[in-house]
Design an enzyme around this catalytic site. Structure first.
Site, PDB file in Angstrom:
ATOM      1  N   ARG A 160      -7.592  -0.392   1.067  1.00 30.01           N
ATOM      2  CA  ARG A 160      -7.936  -1.631   0.505  1.00 30.01           C
ATOM      3  C   ARG A 160      -8.448  -1.318  -1.172  1.00 30.01           C
ATOM      4  O   ARG A 160      -8.631  -2.328  -1.817  1.00 30.01           O
ATOM      5  CB  ARG A 160      -9.298  -2.104   1.298  1.00 30.01           C
ATOM      6  CG  ARG A 160     -10.424  -1.391   1.425  1.00 30.01           C
ATOM      7  CD  ARG A 160     -11.205  -1.579   2.507  1.00 30.01           C
ATOM      8  NE  ARG A 160     -10.665  -1.116   3.627  1.00 30.01           N
ATOM      9  CZ  ARG A 160     -11.384  -1.588   4.954  1.00 30.01           C
ATOM     10  NH1 ARG A 160     -12.179  -2.065   5.210  1.00 30.01           N
ATOM     11  NH2 ARG A 160     -10.583  -1.130   6.106  1.00 30.01           N
ATOM     12  N   GLU A 187      -9.207   3.744   2.155  1.00 30.68           N
ATOM     13  CA  GLU A 187      -8.973   3.903   1.120  1.00 30.68           C
ATOM     14  C   GLU A 187      -7.877   2.735   0.583  1.00 30.68           C
ATOM     15  O   GLU A 187      -7.735   2.570  -0.619  1.00 30.68           O
ATOM     16  CB  GLU A 187      -8.168   5.141   0.843  1.00 30.68           C
ATOM     17  CG  GLU A 187      -6.817   5.555   1.516  1.00 30.68           C
ATOM     18  CD  GLU A 187      -6.422   5.143   2.843  1.00 30.68           C
ATOM     19  OE1 GLU A 187      -7.527   5.090   3.539  1.00 30.68           O
ATOM     20  OE2 GLU A 187      -5.510   4.829   3.381  1.00 30.68           O
ATOM     21  N   ASP A 217       1.646   6.130   5.864  1.00 29.29           N
ATOM     22  CA  ASP A 217       0.822   5.057   5.241  1.00 29.29           C
ATOM     23  C   ASP A 217       1.088   4.786   3.776  1.00 29.29           C
ATOM     24  O   ASP A 217       0.445   3.765   3.361  1.00 29.29           O
ATOM     25  CB  ASP A 217      -0.532   5.988   5.043  1.00 29.29           C
ATOM     26  CG  ASP A 217      -1.776   5.017   5.272  1.00 29.29           C
ATOM     27  OD1 ASP A 217      -1.663   3.788   5.635  1.00 29.29           O
ATOM     28  OD2 ASP A 217      -2.895   5.567   4.851  1.00 29.29           O
ATOM     29  N   LYS A 238      -9.966  12.378   8.918  1.00 28.77           N
ATOM     30  CA  LYS A 238      -9.289  11.913  10.287  1.00 28.77           C
ATOM     31  C   LYS A 238      -9.401  13.152  11.273  1.00 28.77           C
ATOM     32  O   LYS A 238      -9.044  14.136  10.762  1.00 28.77           O
ATOM     33  CB  LYS A 238      -7.993  11.472   9.917  1.00 28.77           C
ATOM     34  CG  LYS A 238      -7.933  10.049   9.402  1.00 28.77           C
ATOM     35  CD  LYS A 238      -6.647   9.504   9.392  1.00 28.77           C
ATOM     36  CE  LYS A 238      -6.532   8.281   8.659  1.00 28.77           C
ATOM     37  NZ  LYS A 238      -7.084   7.063   9.224  1.00 28.77           N
ATOM     38  N   ASP A 295      -2.603  10.125   4.325  1.00 30.81           N
ATOM     39  CA  ASP A 295      -3.911   9.629   4.430  1.00 30.81           C
ATOM     40  C   ASP A 295      -4.754  10.633   5.315  1.00 30.81           C
ATOM     41  O   ASP A 295      -4.563  10.903   6.517  1.00 30.81           O
ATOM     42  CB  ASP A 295      -3.757   8.283   4.930  1.00 30.81           C
ATOM     43  CG  ASP A 295      -5.285   7.789   5.263  1.00 30.81           C
ATOM     44  OD1 ASP A 295      -6.326   8.481   4.597  1.00 30.81           O
ATOM     45  OD2 ASP A 295      -5.482   6.714   5.896  1.00 30.81           O
ATOM     46  N   LYS A 349       0.992  -1.332  -0.056  1.00 33.21           N
ATOM     47  CA  LYS A 349       0.128   0.085  -0.003  1.00 33.21           C
ATOM     48  C   LYS A 349       0.830   1.330   0.015  1.00 33.21           C
ATOM     49  O   LYS A 349       1.686   1.466   0.856  1.00 33.21           O
ATOM     50  CB  LYS A 349      -0.889   0.107   1.246  1.00 33.21           C
ATOM     51  CG  LYS A 349      -1.835   1.237   1.607  1.00 33.21           C
ATOM     52  CD  LYS A 349      -2.618   1.352   2.717  1.00 33.21           C
ATOM     53  CE  LYS A 349      -3.213   2.382   3.096  1.00 33.21           C
ATOM     54  NZ  LYS A 349      -3.811   2.434   4.470  1.00 33.21           N
TER      55      LYS A 349
HETATM   56  N1  BES Z   1      -4.093   4.328   7.195  1.00 31.03           N
HETATM   57  C1  BES Z   1      -5.242   3.785   7.877  1.00 31.03           C
HETATM   58  C2  BES Z   1      -4.928   2.934   9.027  1.00 31.03           C
HETATM   59  C3  BES Z   1      -3.925   3.020  10.218  1.00 31.03           C
HETATM   60  C4  BES Z   1      -4.380   3.500  11.289  1.00 31.03           C
HETATM   61  C5  BES Z   1      -2.561   3.122   9.874  1.00 31.03           C
HETATM   62  C6  BES Z   1      -3.347   3.801  12.375  1.00 31.03           C
HETATM   63  C7  BES Z   1      -1.617   3.226  10.665  1.00 31.03           C
HETATM   64  C8  BES Z   1      -1.794   3.625  11.949  1.00 31.03           C
HETATM   65  C9  BES Z   1      -6.181   3.340   7.187  1.00 31.03           C
HETATM   66  O1  BES Z   1      -6.587   3.922   5.891  1.00 31.03           O
HETATM   67  C10 BES Z   1      -7.566   3.855   7.630  1.00 31.03           C
HETATM   68  O2  BES Z   1      -7.843   4.912   7.862  1.00 31.03           O
HETATM   69  N2  BES Z   1      -8.454   2.659   8.059  1.00 31.03           N
HETATM   70  C11 BES Z   1      -9.586   2.929   8.760  1.00 31.03           C
HETATM   71  C12 BES Z   1     -10.575   2.078   8.347  1.00 31.03           C
HETATM   72  C13 BES Z   1     -12.066   2.073   8.724  1.00 31.03           C
HETATM   73  C14 BES Z   1     -12.510   3.466   7.922  1.00 31.03           C
HETATM   74  C15 BES Z   1     -12.825   1.050   8.255  1.00 31.03           C
HETATM   75  C16 BES Z   1      -9.529   2.722  10.345  1.00 31.03           C
HETATM   76  O3  BES Z   1      -8.719   2.092  10.610  1.00 31.03           O
HETATM   77  O4  BES Z   1     -10.100   3.407  10.922  1.00 31.03           O
HETATM   78 ZN    ZN Z   2      -4.760   4.696   5.043  1.00 27.01          ZN
HETATM   79 MN    MN Z   3      -7.532   5.886   5.584  1.00 28.32          MN
END
Ligand code: BES
Ligand code: ZN
Ligand code: MN
Length: 502
Positions: A352, A350, A289, A278, A271, A266
């Site tokens: 996935r 995003e 990310d 966020k 992000d 990825k």
């Molecule tokens: N990049 C994040 C996940 C992440 C979180 C990486 C903390 C490193 C440290 C990912 O894109 C994300 O935002 N995931 C969401 C998914 C949800 C919206 C289904 C999450 O984990 O909150």
């Molecule tokens: Zn992400």
């Molecule tokens: Mn994300």
């Protein structure tokens, strides 16, 4: 730092420091440590007798031989219990010793081969572990600081061997240098700020690496992604002024006599979460990310350096997740390159989407295994903790076991998680084939089940490294910042996969 195998004896080597070791509960040191102890009139034995040094892992002591041997000083490092020494113990001991040498402004150090005598470890593997531990410990990200970079010390490390015909140490050093270089590439990319490390920048670094180590590279731009109908990746990318890239690195390209392994990382260069924005605390680390993508680029570099006899493809879908007037929204429906339609629930899910199109692209290689690695979910961090282990999902037992073996020998930990079909329920959509988010509960499992809709080959594994992106606490060979997690894991995995295939 330059590392080489040098024939000789530590007690007669004129270095700024010689590095020796001691196991726990040893009262009379043997091997090189014993020889030097005798030359010093029992100075090491009396450190032990006085209880000042117990040989506990992590312990470091300095001794000054005062002319009794040519070396200026001795760095003594503890190896812990003799029957518990692992290659990671060697990596850590080497790292602790070299960091002490750097503190002491040592230019030229020489070391004993930790763990190869009484420790019973393989000589080539120990030499590789010492090389990795030393180089990875000295990694220093200088960033955009305007002050001059401090002089890199030590400049030279000798691994002392007795027999000039023994090539095992030189081979181990060479492997360790290749692996450490790959980790350095990955750490640099993930440490760089997001206004520098864009998708195009990642492609540039990948191209330079390809040139250096001899990889084939192809970089797809937006129009080519459009032609390939990569609607999921493009949906994420459309909210940013910074254009996406799809990086394809190939080791042993065109060798159709070899099995193919595809590694996918990825590459979200920042992000924000998109319109599912966020909170600022969560956004603060999101330059990292793209760590999965960085790991794949670094691993391909190491794999080429090691000349592993497999056809290995690295795919890095790279894009920013930002907000503008054209950005994708919740309730949009995107169509991935295999025709699967995706209802957007959260623009923050995003990663996935990028992976979906890359997983589909991987099919064209008829791979014997595909492994993707991604900072995918906060849910994985909640499940396994920060800096503990990455989550592992796999559709094939041999693939899972090979990855677990690689995790064990590199100490880049993995923990298996289930791909229960039950998670499908969470991503059922009323308007499309799937939803891109199954909500908070079981979020790591539903993200993996989502990816499975795009992985159409017999052996696929997914590594969620969200909790492993940044250093937590202190590990001697993982300095503060980006860990470079995944480079050593993937490289060792590919080496093992090549061996099993004969
Ligand atoms: N990049 C994040 C996940 C992440 C979180 C990486 C903390 C490193 C440290 C990912 O894109 C994300 O935002 N995931 C969401 C998914 C949800 C919206 C289904 C999450 O984990 O909150
Ligand atoms: Zn992400
Ligand atoms: Mn994300």
């Amino acid at each position: 730092m330059d590392i080489q195998a040098v024939v000789g004896r530590l007690e007669s080597l004129a270095a700024d420091a010689i590095i020796l070791n001691l196991f726990e509960t040893v009262t009379e040191p043997g091997g090189a440590t014993g020889t030097v102890d005798k030359a010093l009139g029992g100075a090491i034995s009396s450190l032990i007798a006085g209880g000042d040094f117990t040989g506990q892992a992590g312990q470091v002591a300095i001794l000054y031989p005062m002319g009794s041997i040519p070396a200026k000083r001795i760095i003594l490092v503890g190896l812990g219990a003799q029957d518990k020494l692992t290659l990671d113990g060697v990596r850590r001991a080497a790292a602790q010793a070299i960091l002490k040498a750097r503190d002491l402004k040592v230019k030229h150090a020489a070391t004993v081969l930790h763990g190869t005598g009484a420790g019973g470890l393989d000589i080539q593997e120990a030499a590789q572990a010492i090389t990795e531990g030393s180089l990875l410990a000295l990694y220093d990200y200088h960033g955009q600081k305007t002050a001059a970079r401090p002089e890199a010390l030590p400049q030279r490390l000798d691994l002392v061997i007795f027999d000039e015909h023994d090539t095992r140490v030189a081979n181990g050093i060479q492997a360790g240098v290749a692996v450490a270089a790959g980790v350095q590439v990955a750490r640099d990319l993930a440490n760089l700020p997001p206004n520098v490390c864009t998708p195009a920048y990642m492609a540039k670094v990948a191209a330079e690496l390809a040139q250096t180590v001899g990889l084939k590279i192809e970089v797809l731009e937006k129009t080519q992604m459009e032609a390939l109908k990569m609607g999921a990746l493009l949906g994420v990318a459309q909210g940013s002024e910074t254009p996406p890239r799809f990086i394809i690195l190939e080791h042993n390209a065109g060798r159709d006599d070899l099995d193919t392994v595809v590694l996918i990382g990825k590459g979200v260069t920042f992000d924000t979460g998109g319109y599912s924005l966020k909170p600022s605390e969560n956004m603060a680390t999101m330059k990292g990310d793209m760590s999965g993508g960085a790991a794949v680029i670094g691993a391909l570099g190491a794999i080429a350096g090691l000349k592993i006899p497999l056809h290995v493809v690295g795919l890095v879908p790279a894009a920013d997740n930002m907000i503008n007037g054209r950005a994708y929204r919740p309730q949009d429906v995107l169509t991935a390159s295999n025709g699967v339609t995706i209802e957007i629930i959260s623009t923050d899910a995003e990663g996935r989407l990028l992976l979906a199109d890359a997983l589909v692209y991987a099919s064209r290689y008829k791979p014997s295994a595909v492994v993707d690695i991604a900072t995918l979910t906060g849910a994985c961090v909640v499940a396994l903790g920060e800096g503990v282990a990455a989550g592992l999902f796999a559709t094939d037992d041999r693939l899972r076991d090979t990855l677990l073996a690689a995790a064990d020998s590199t100490a880049e930990k993995l923990w298996p998680l289930p791909l229960f079909p039950d998670y499908e329920k969470a991503i059922e959509s009323d308007t499309a084939d799937v939803k891109n988010s199954g909500g908070r509960k079981g979020g790591v499992g539903s993200s993996a089940i989502f990816l499975k809709h795009f992985a159409d080959y017999p052996a696929w594994a997914h590594v969620d490294m969200a909790g492993m992106m940044l250093t937590v606490g202190d590990s001697p060979y993982v300095p503060k910042g980006a860990t470079g997690y995944g480079v050593r894991l993937l490289t060792d995995f590919v080496r093992r996969w090549a061996e099993k295939k004969g």
